[in-house]
Design an enzyme around this catalytic site. Structure first.
Site, mmCIF file in Angstrom:
data_model
loop_
_atom_site.group_PDB
_atom_site.id
_atom_site.type_symbol
_atom_site.label_atom_id
_atom_site.label_comp_id
_atom_site.label_asym_id
_atom_site.label_seq_id
_atom_site.Cartn_x
_atom_site.Cartn_y
_atom_site.Cartn_z
ATOM 1 N N ASP A 22 0.705 -1.062 0.009
ATOM 2 C CA ASP A 22 0.037 -0.043 0.071
ATOM 3 C C ASP A 22 0.890 1.237 -0.093
ATOM 4 O O ASP A 22 2.129 1.076 0.630
ATOM 5 C CB ASP A 22 -1.010 0.051 1.410
ATOM 6 C CG ASP A 22 -2.181 0.831 0.965
ATOM 7 O OD1 ASP A 22 -2.270 1.415 -0.170
ATOM 8 O OD2 ASP A 22 -2.998 1.054 2.073
ATOM 9 N N ASN A 70 -10.941 -2.372 -5.480
ATOM 10 C CA ASN A 70 -10.020 -1.847 -6.383
ATOM 11 C C ASN A 70 -10.977 -1.479 -7.553
ATOM 12 O O ASN A 70 -10.674 -0.488 -8.343
ATOM 13 C CB ASN A 70 -8.872 -2.141 -6.710
ATOM 14 C CG ASN A 70 -7.935 -1.898 -5.335
ATOM 15 O OD1 ASN A 70 -6.934 -2.724 -5.116
ATOM 16 N ND2 ASN A 70 -8.156 -0.912 -4.555
HETATM 17 C C1 IPE Z 1 -5.429 -2.613 -0.420
HETATM 18 O O1 IPE Z 1 -5.071 -1.564 -0.444
HETATM 19 C C2 IPE Z 1 -5.519 -3.462 -1.644
HETATM 20 C C3 IPE Z 1 -4.114 -3.721 -2.086
HETATM 21 C C4 IPE Z 1 -3.012 -3.506 -1.665
HETATM 22 C C5 IPE Z 1 -4.366 -4.055 -3.701
HETATM 23 P P1 IPE Z 1 -6.105 -0.389 -0.607
HETATM 24 O O2 IPE Z 1 -5.221 1.068 -0.833
HETATM 25 O O3 IPE Z 1 -7.039 -0.661 -1.801
HETATM 26 O O4 IPE Z 1 -6.829 -0.285 0.858
HETATM 27 P P2 IPE Z 1 -7.834 0.521 1.357
HETATM 28 O O5 IPE Z 1 -9.145 0.415 0.434
HETATM 29 O O6 IPE Z 1 -7.406 1.803 1.550
HETATM 30 O O7 IPE Z 1 -8.138 -0.034 2.771
HETATM 31 C C1 IPE Z 2 -1.491 0.288 -3.531
HETATM 32 O O1 IPE Z 2 -1.222 1.722 -3.468
HETATM 33 C C2 IPE Z 2 -1.609 -0.180 -4.793
HETATM 34 C C3 IPE Z 2 -3.002 -0.795 -5.080
HETATM 35 C C4 IPE Z 2 -3.868 -0.726 -4.266
HETATM 36 C C5 IPE Z 2 -3.371 -1.248 -6.454
HETATM 37 P P1 IPE Z 2 -2.650 2.702 -3.343
HETATM 38 O O2 IPE Z 2 -2.742 2.895 -4.873
HETATM 39 O O3 IPE Z 2 -3.603 2.169 -2.629
HETATM 40 O O4 IPE Z 2 -1.798 3.878 -2.712
HETATM 41 P P2 IPE Z 2 -2.421 5.074 -1.734
HETATM 42 O O5 IPE Z 2 -3.306 4.256 -0.627
HETATM 43 O O6 IPE Z 2 -3.487 5.588 -2.577
HETATM 44 O O7 IPE Z 2 -1.231 5.751 -1.223
HETATM 45 MG MG MG Z 3 -4.050 2.346 -0.637
#
Ligand code: IPE
Ligand code: IPE
Ligand code: MG
Length: 252
Positions: A22, A70
């Site tokens: 994340d 996502n």
């Molecule tokens: C969790 O990250 C899913 C992945 C790392 C693929 P998110 O960034 O989507 O999680 P939430 O929704 O903030 O909890």
């Molecule tokens: C994790 O990074 C990757 C995926 C969930 C695909 P994020 O895209 O969630 O990054 P933040 O949470 O917005 O920083």
């Molecule tokens: Mg995230």
């Protein structure tokens, strides 16, 4: 310069590490770049982590790459993520073959677009005989959906006489999960300072050790992985027993 590298005990490694990668978006924002650049930079952290885990002898590495939630992201971001995934799979095949890495996936793979699905299928087939490490990508993955699809299939199998309802056990249930045949994760790492599970490996993490770090995924490197493993190695996994009981078991 004195090396800051954390020492880890190679004889006490977690068999299975799972990572919620994340913080790509925030990394990009901090560098005044678009979110997609953050995901691109995140791939480098994936490459680093896979290589390191393989080098030190981790047997299973599960990476949360795309959650079922996502799909709510902007279309443009989803498209870019799928393109990055395709590029990653193409660029890593040689290294997977060279290093004995078998690709596996968990999640609702049928919901992915055909080009990605085909490439995943092809990569899984070509790496099927590899024995050193399993790289398990969680794609369109949701832990609640995983449990529901297992229940649906169990009910169907019971109805059609392929499953004896009296034989329902933790083990027989787990054989209907996407992770059938894989050990549960010993260590689950989440980057970016979020303290939640986000629908990841709900059943499988019943006794997993959790490690949270503020590091954003694109910055995650060797020192961070080693720090997580070192921390894990300090833990006493009690599984409900008392410390005394565990000590006595070791002596006996
Ligand atoms: C969790 O990250 C899913 C992945 C790392 C693929 P998110 O960034 O989507 O999680 P939430 O929704 O903030 O909890
Ligand atoms: C994790 O990074 C990757 C995926 C969930 C695909 P994020 O895209 O969630 O990054 P933040 O949470 O917005 O920083
Ligand atoms: Mg995230």
């Amino acid at each position: 310069m004195v090396s800051m590298m954390t020492d880890i005990d190679l004889n006490k490694l977690p068999r299975h590490i799972a990572i919620i990668m994340d913080g790509n978006g925030r990394w990009a924002q901090n560098h005044t770049l678009g979110r997609i650049m953050g995901h691109q930079k995140g791939v480098e952290a994936v490459q680093r982590t896979v290589r390191l885990c393989r080098e030190i002898g981790i047997k299973y590495l599960t990476l949360y790459a795309f959650s079922v939630e996502n799909w709510s992201r902007p279309d443009q971001e989803i498209k870019a993520l799928m393109k990055i995934l395709r590029e990653y799979l193409r660029s890593e095949l040689d290294e997977m073959l060279r290093n004995g890495i078998r690709l596996a996936t968990i999640g609702d793979i049928d919901s992915l677009q055909e080009p990605v699905r085909n490439l995943l299928q092809e990569t899984m087939e070509r790496t099927a005989e590899n024995k050193e490490m399993v790289l398990n990508l969680a794609l369109s993955y949701g832990g609640q959906n995983e449990i529901l699809q297992a229940v649906r299939r169990i009910l169907k199998d019971a109805k059609e006489g392929r499953f004896d309802a009296d034989a329902l056990s933790k083990a027989s249930f787990a054989s209907y999960l996407y992770t059938a045949g894989m050990p549960d994760p010993d260590l689950l790492i989440r980057t970016s300072g979020e303290y939640r599970i986000s629908n990841f490996l709900l059943w499988q993490s019943a006794y997993t050790e959790f490690y949270f770090t503020d590091v954003l995924w694109p910055d995650f490197g060797k020192e961070d992985l080693f720090a997580a493993i070192a921390d894990y190695q300090q833990r006493e996994r009690r599984y409900g027993f008392t410390s005394d009981q565990l000590r006595r078991q070791k002596v006996d």
